[in-house]
Scaffold this motif. Structure first.
Motif, PDB file in Angstrom:
ATOM      1  N   PRO A   1       0.781  -1.359  -0.082  1.00 34.16           N
ATOM      2  CA  PRO A   1       0.071  -0.040   0.033  1.00 34.16           C
ATOM      3  C   PRO A   1       0.807   1.213   0.040  1.00 34.16           C
ATOM      4  CG  PRO A   1      -0.804  -1.577   1.641  1.00 34.16           C
ATOM      5  CD  PRO A   1       0.648  -2.146   1.109  1.00 34.16           C
ATOM      6  N   GLU A   2       1.895   1.141   0.683  1.00 37.56           N
ATOM      7  CA  GLU A   2       2.932   2.175   0.644  1.00 37.56           C
ATOM      8  C   GLU A   2       3.216   3.005  -0.751  1.00 37.56           C
ATOM      9  OE1 GLU A   2       3.292   0.253   4.435  1.00 37.56           O
ATOM     10  OE2 GLU A   2       3.331  -0.356   2.342  1.00 37.56           O
ATOM     11  N   ASP A   3       3.020   1.893  -1.771  1.00 35.00           N
ATOM     12  CA  ASP A   3       3.516   2.010  -3.210  1.00 35.00           C
ATOM     13  C   ASP A   3       2.176   2.541  -4.115  1.00 35.00           C
ATOM     14  OD1 ASP A   3       6.365   1.705  -2.706  1.00 35.00           O
ATOM     15  OD2 ASP A   3       6.025  -0.716  -2.844  1.00 35.00           O
ATOM     16  N   PHE A   4       1.113   2.701  -3.566  1.00 34.82           N
ATOM     17  CA  PHE A   4      -0.021   3.235  -4.027  1.00 34.82           C
ATOM     18  C   PHE A   4       0.298   4.471  -4.515  1.00 34.82           C
ATOM     19  CE2 PHE A   4      -3.290   0.536  -1.667  1.00 34.82           C
ATOM     20  CZ  PHE A   4      -2.823  -0.723  -2.578  1.00 34.82           C
ATOM     21  N   PRO A   5      -0.151   4.846  -5.945  1.00 47.74           N
ATOM     22  CA  PRO A   5       0.229   6.284  -6.285  1.00 47.74           C
ATOM     23  C   PRO A   5      -0.937   7.136  -5.726  1.00 47.74           C
ATOM     24  CG  PRO A   5      -0.960   5.009  -8.045  1.00 47.74           C
ATOM     25  CD  PRO A   5      -0.731   3.924  -7.032  1.00 47.74           C
ATOM     26  N   ALA A   6      -0.900   8.564  -5.970  1.00 48.81           N
ATOM     27  CA  ALA A   6      -1.903   9.620  -5.424  1.00 48.81           C
ATOM     28  C   ALA A   6      -1.931  10.519  -6.601  1.00 48.81           C
ATOM     29  CB  ALA A   6      -1.340  10.219  -4.243  1.00 48.81           C
ATOM     30  N   PRO A   7      -2.725  10.115  -7.969  1.00 52.55           N
ATOM     31  CA  PRO A   7      -3.001  10.930  -9.051  1.00 52.55           C
ATOM     32  C   PRO A   7      -3.608  12.196  -8.462  1.00 52.55           C
ATOM     33  CG  PRO A   7      -4.487   9.225  -9.270  1.00 52.55           C
ATOM     34  CD  PRO A   7      -3.448   8.858  -7.914  1.00 52.55           C
ATOM     35  N   GLU A   8      -3.349  13.195  -9.280  1.00 52.70           N
ATOM     36  CA  GLU A   8      -3.974  14.589  -9.068  1.00 52.70           C
ATOM     37  C   GLU A   8      -5.203  14.779  -9.791  1.00 52.70           C
ATOM     38  OE1 GLU A   8      -2.970  19.198  -9.473  1.00 52.70           O
ATOM     39  OE2 GLU A   8      -1.184  17.729  -9.638  1.00 52.70           O
ATOM     40  N   HIS A   9      -5.447  14.128 -10.988  1.00 52.26           N
ATOM     41  CA  HIS A   9      -6.422  14.463 -11.672  1.00 52.26           C
ATOM     42  C   HIS A   9      -7.395  13.222 -12.161  1.00 52.26           C
ATOM     43  CE1 HIS A   9      -5.558  18.528 -12.383  1.00 52.26           C
ATOM     44  NE2 HIS A   9      -4.266  18.077 -12.490  1.00 52.26           N
ATOM     45  N   THR A  10      -6.898  11.955 -11.630  1.00 48.16           N
ATOM     46  CA  THR A  10      -7.946  10.918 -11.822  1.00 48.16           C
ATOM     47  C   THR A  10      -7.896  10.165 -10.572  1.00 48.16           C
ATOM     48  OG1 THR A  10      -6.019   9.407 -12.287  1.00 48.16           O
ATOM     49  CG2 THR A  10      -6.669  10.565 -14.058  1.00 48.16           C
ATOM     50  N   GLY A  11      -8.894   9.110 -10.510  1.00 48.00           N
ATOM     51  CA  GLY A  11      -9.054   8.263  -9.397  1.00 48.00           C
ATOM     52  C   GLY A  11      -8.548   7.006  -9.372  1.00 48.00           C
ATOM     53  N   LEU A  12      -8.587   6.229  -8.301  1.00 48.89           N
ATOM     54  CA  LEU A  12      -7.896   4.979  -8.461  1.00 48.89           C
ATOM     55  C   LEU A  12      -8.932   3.774  -7.989  1.00 48.89           C
ATOM     56  CD1 LEU A  12      -5.152   5.878  -5.673  1.00 48.89           C
ATOM     57  CD2 LEU A  12      -4.573   5.380  -8.236  1.00 48.89           C
ATOM     58  N   LEU A  13      -8.572   2.470  -8.567  1.00 52.58           N
ATOM     59  CA  LEU A  13      -9.400   1.259  -8.361  1.00 52.58           C
ATOM     60  C   LEU A  13      -8.003   0.497  -7.881  1.00 52.58           C
ATOM     61  CD1 LEU A  13     -11.818  -0.672  -8.393  1.00 52.58           C
ATOM     62  CD2 LEU A  13     -10.999  -1.152 -10.807  1.00 52.58           C
ATOM     63  N   ILE A  14      -8.521  -0.211  -6.662  1.00 55.50           N
ATOM     64  CA  ILE A  14      -7.223  -1.268  -6.293  1.00 55.50           C
ATOM     65  C   ILE A  14      -8.195  -2.527  -5.951  1.00 55.50           C
ATOM     66  CG2 ILE A  14      -5.773  -1.761  -4.522  1.00 55.50           C
ATOM     67  CD1 ILE A  14      -5.604   1.336  -4.156  1.00 55.50           C
ATOM     68  N   HIS A  15      -7.286  -3.692  -6.258  1.00 58.73           N
ATOM     69  CA  HIS A  15      -7.756  -4.962  -6.056  1.00 58.73           C
ATOM     70  C   HIS A  15      -6.873  -6.130  -5.643  1.00 58.73           C
ATOM     71  CE1 HIS A  15      -7.582  -6.935  -9.948  1.00 58.73           C
ATOM     72  NE2 HIS A  15      -7.965  -5.693 -10.247  1.00 58.73           N
ATOM     73  N   PRO A  16      -6.763  -6.865  -4.869  1.00 55.97           N
ATOM     74  CA  PRO A  16      -5.821  -7.914  -4.747  1.00 55.97           C
ATOM     75  C   PRO A  16      -5.542  -8.756  -5.862  1.00 55.97           C
ATOM     76  CG  PRO A  16      -7.619  -8.550  -3.491  1.00 55.97           C
ATOM     77  CD  PRO A  16      -8.116  -7.379  -4.253  1.00 55.97           C
ATOM     78  N   VAL A  17      -4.252  -9.162  -6.043  1.00 53.35           N
ATOM     79  CA  VAL A  17      -3.885 -10.207  -7.070  1.00 53.35           C
ATOM     80  C   VAL A  17      -2.916 -10.905  -6.313  1.00 53.35           C
ATOM     81  CG1 VAL A  17      -4.831  -8.903  -9.280  1.00 53.35           C
ATOM     82  CG2 VAL A  17      -2.403  -8.667  -8.148  1.00 53.35           C
ATOM     83  N   LYS A  18      -2.335 -12.101  -6.862  1.00 57.74           N
ATOM     84  CA  LYS A  18      -1.409 -12.851  -6.410  1.00 57.74           C
ATOM     85  C   LYS A  18      -0.120 -11.983  -6.271  1.00 57.74           C
ATOM     86  CE  LYS A  18       1.035 -17.292  -6.422  1.00 57.74           C
ATOM     87  NZ  LYS A  18       1.127 -18.654  -6.873  1.00 57.74           N
ATOM     88  N   GLY A  19       0.364 -11.983  -4.749  1.00 55.32           N
ATOM     89  CA  GLY A  19       1.769 -11.190  -4.835  1.00 55.32           C
ATOM     90  C   GLY A  19       1.291  -9.634  -4.630  1.00 55.32           C
ATOM     91  N   GLY A  20       0.194  -9.009  -4.499  1.00 50.90           N
ATOM     92  CA  GLY A  20       0.281  -7.690  -4.602  1.00 50.90           C
ATOM     93  C   GLY A  20      -1.277  -7.222  -4.846  1.00 50.90           C
ATOM     94  N   TYR A  21      -1.099  -6.053  -5.706  1.00 51.12           N
ATOM     95  CA  TYR A  21      -2.326  -5.341  -5.928  1.00 51.12           C
ATOM     96  C   TYR A  21      -2.169  -4.850  -7.426  1.00 51.12           C
ATOM     97  CZ  TYR A  21      -2.139  -4.812  -0.931  1.00 51.12           C
ATOM     98  OH  TYR A  21      -2.394  -5.361   0.339  1.00 51.12           O
ATOM     99  N   HIS A  22      -3.443  -4.895  -8.135  1.00 48.07           N
ATOM    100  CA  HIS A  22      -3.755  -4.097  -9.325  1.00 48.07           C
ATOM    101  C   HIS A  22      -4.223  -2.882  -9.275  1.00 48.07           C
ATOM    102  CE1 HIS A  22      -4.179  -7.550 -12.550  1.00 48.07           C
ATOM    103  NE2 HIS A  22      -2.788  -7.549 -11.973  1.00 48.07           N
ATOM    104  N   VAL A  23      -3.165  -1.714  -9.399  1.00 47.95           N
ATOM    105  CA  VAL A  23      -3.934  -0.497  -8.988  1.00 47.95           C
ATOM    106  C   VAL A  23      -4.101   0.282 -10.576  1.00 47.95           C
ATOM    107  CG1 VAL A  23      -3.011   1.578  -8.153  1.00 47.95           C
ATOM    108  CG2 VAL A  23      -2.268  -0.372  -7.062  1.00 47.95           C
ATOM    109  N   HIS A  24      -5.457   0.479 -10.831  1.00 42.53           N
ATOM    110  CA  HIS A  24      -5.862   1.189 -12.089  1.00 42.53           C
ATOM    111  C   HIS A  24      -6.018   2.676 -11.786  1.00 42.53           C
ATOM    112  CE1 HIS A  24      -7.202  -2.797 -13.764  1.00 42.53           C
ATOM    113  NE2 HIS A  24      -7.202  -3.275 -12.411  1.00 42.53           N
ATOM    114  N   THR A  25      -5.559   3.271 -12.817  1.00 44.06           N
ATOM    115  CA  THR A  25      -5.863   4.814 -12.953  1.00 44.06           C
ATOM    116  C   THR A  25      -6.179   5.196 -14.363  1.00 44.06           C
ATOM    117  OG1 THR A  25      -3.321   4.957 -13.560  1.00 44.06           O
ATOM    118  CG2 THR A  25      -4.019   5.200 -11.191  1.00 44.06           C
ATOM    119  N   GLY A  26      -6.525   6.531 -14.534  1.00 46.71           N
ATOM    120  CA  GLY A  26      -6.669   6.863 -15.849  1.00 46.71           C
ATOM    121  C   GLY A  26      -8.066   7.302 -15.915  1.00 46.71           C
TER     122      GLY A  26
END
Length: 182
Positions: free
Chosen positions: A147-172
């Protein structure tokens, strides 16, 4: 043709969240009259929390989202409380609380969504917690291990869900909560 267009517009109005302009949010806990605006209702909820509480969880009261929870910081930001302005240590803690809440409330298959402040109906920063719709998976993601590596975009949202070994972090995209079961 006109009938189909009208029907399409009605469906979109029901399915898509209505956005309020929170860019000039005037919620001010020192002036209770400002907290009565609809877009300030989560700010008002934050004020109801005990002073030592840093993060709290609410059931989403929107009747169209009966399977959702919200995770919020108690602290208020200026204006629309964008995620990228939250200090990194507080962002990291917010994501950890949201993940723990998702595991507790949803179990397997959870997802977290943050909508950009440009499209939110509430000033107060909040993360949606719900079941991830696997059909919403796309190629606009990065794999993040912590989680400490999740981005913090200024103009878009974030979608996060778990996958093996970490998380998919969707932006855009600005609206990300549509990838969660209502």
């Amino acid at each position: 043709m006109l009938r189909l267009l009208c029907l399409g517009l009605l469906v979109c109005a029901w399915v898509l969240p209505a956005a309020a302009d929170v860019s000039a949010c005037a919620c001010d806990p020192t002036h209770p009259e400002t907290m009565k605006a609809r877009e300030c209702s989560l700010c008002a909820e934050a004020e109801k929390q005990a002073p030592g509480v840093k993060y709290f969880v609410l059931k989403d009261v929107n009747p169209r989202k009966p399977n959702r929870w919200l995770v919020l910081p108690r602290a208020h930001g200026d204006g629309p409380h964008p995620l990228h302005e939250l200090p990194k240590a507080q962002r990291d803690a917010l994501w950890k609380v949201a993940i723990a809440t998702a595991k507790e409330k949803i179990g397997d298959g959870w997802g977290l969504a943050y909508n950009s402040w440009h499209v939110r109906t509430q000033c107060h920063l909040h993360v949606h917690v719900g079941r991830f719709i696997t059909a919403a998976e796309n190629s606009k993601f990065v794999v993040v291990r912590r989680p400490e590596d999740f981005p913090a975009p200024e103009h878009t949202g974030l979608l996060i869900h778990p996958v093996k070994g970490g998380y998919h972090v969707h932006t855009g995209e600005r609206i990300m909560e549509t990838a969660l079961v209502r």
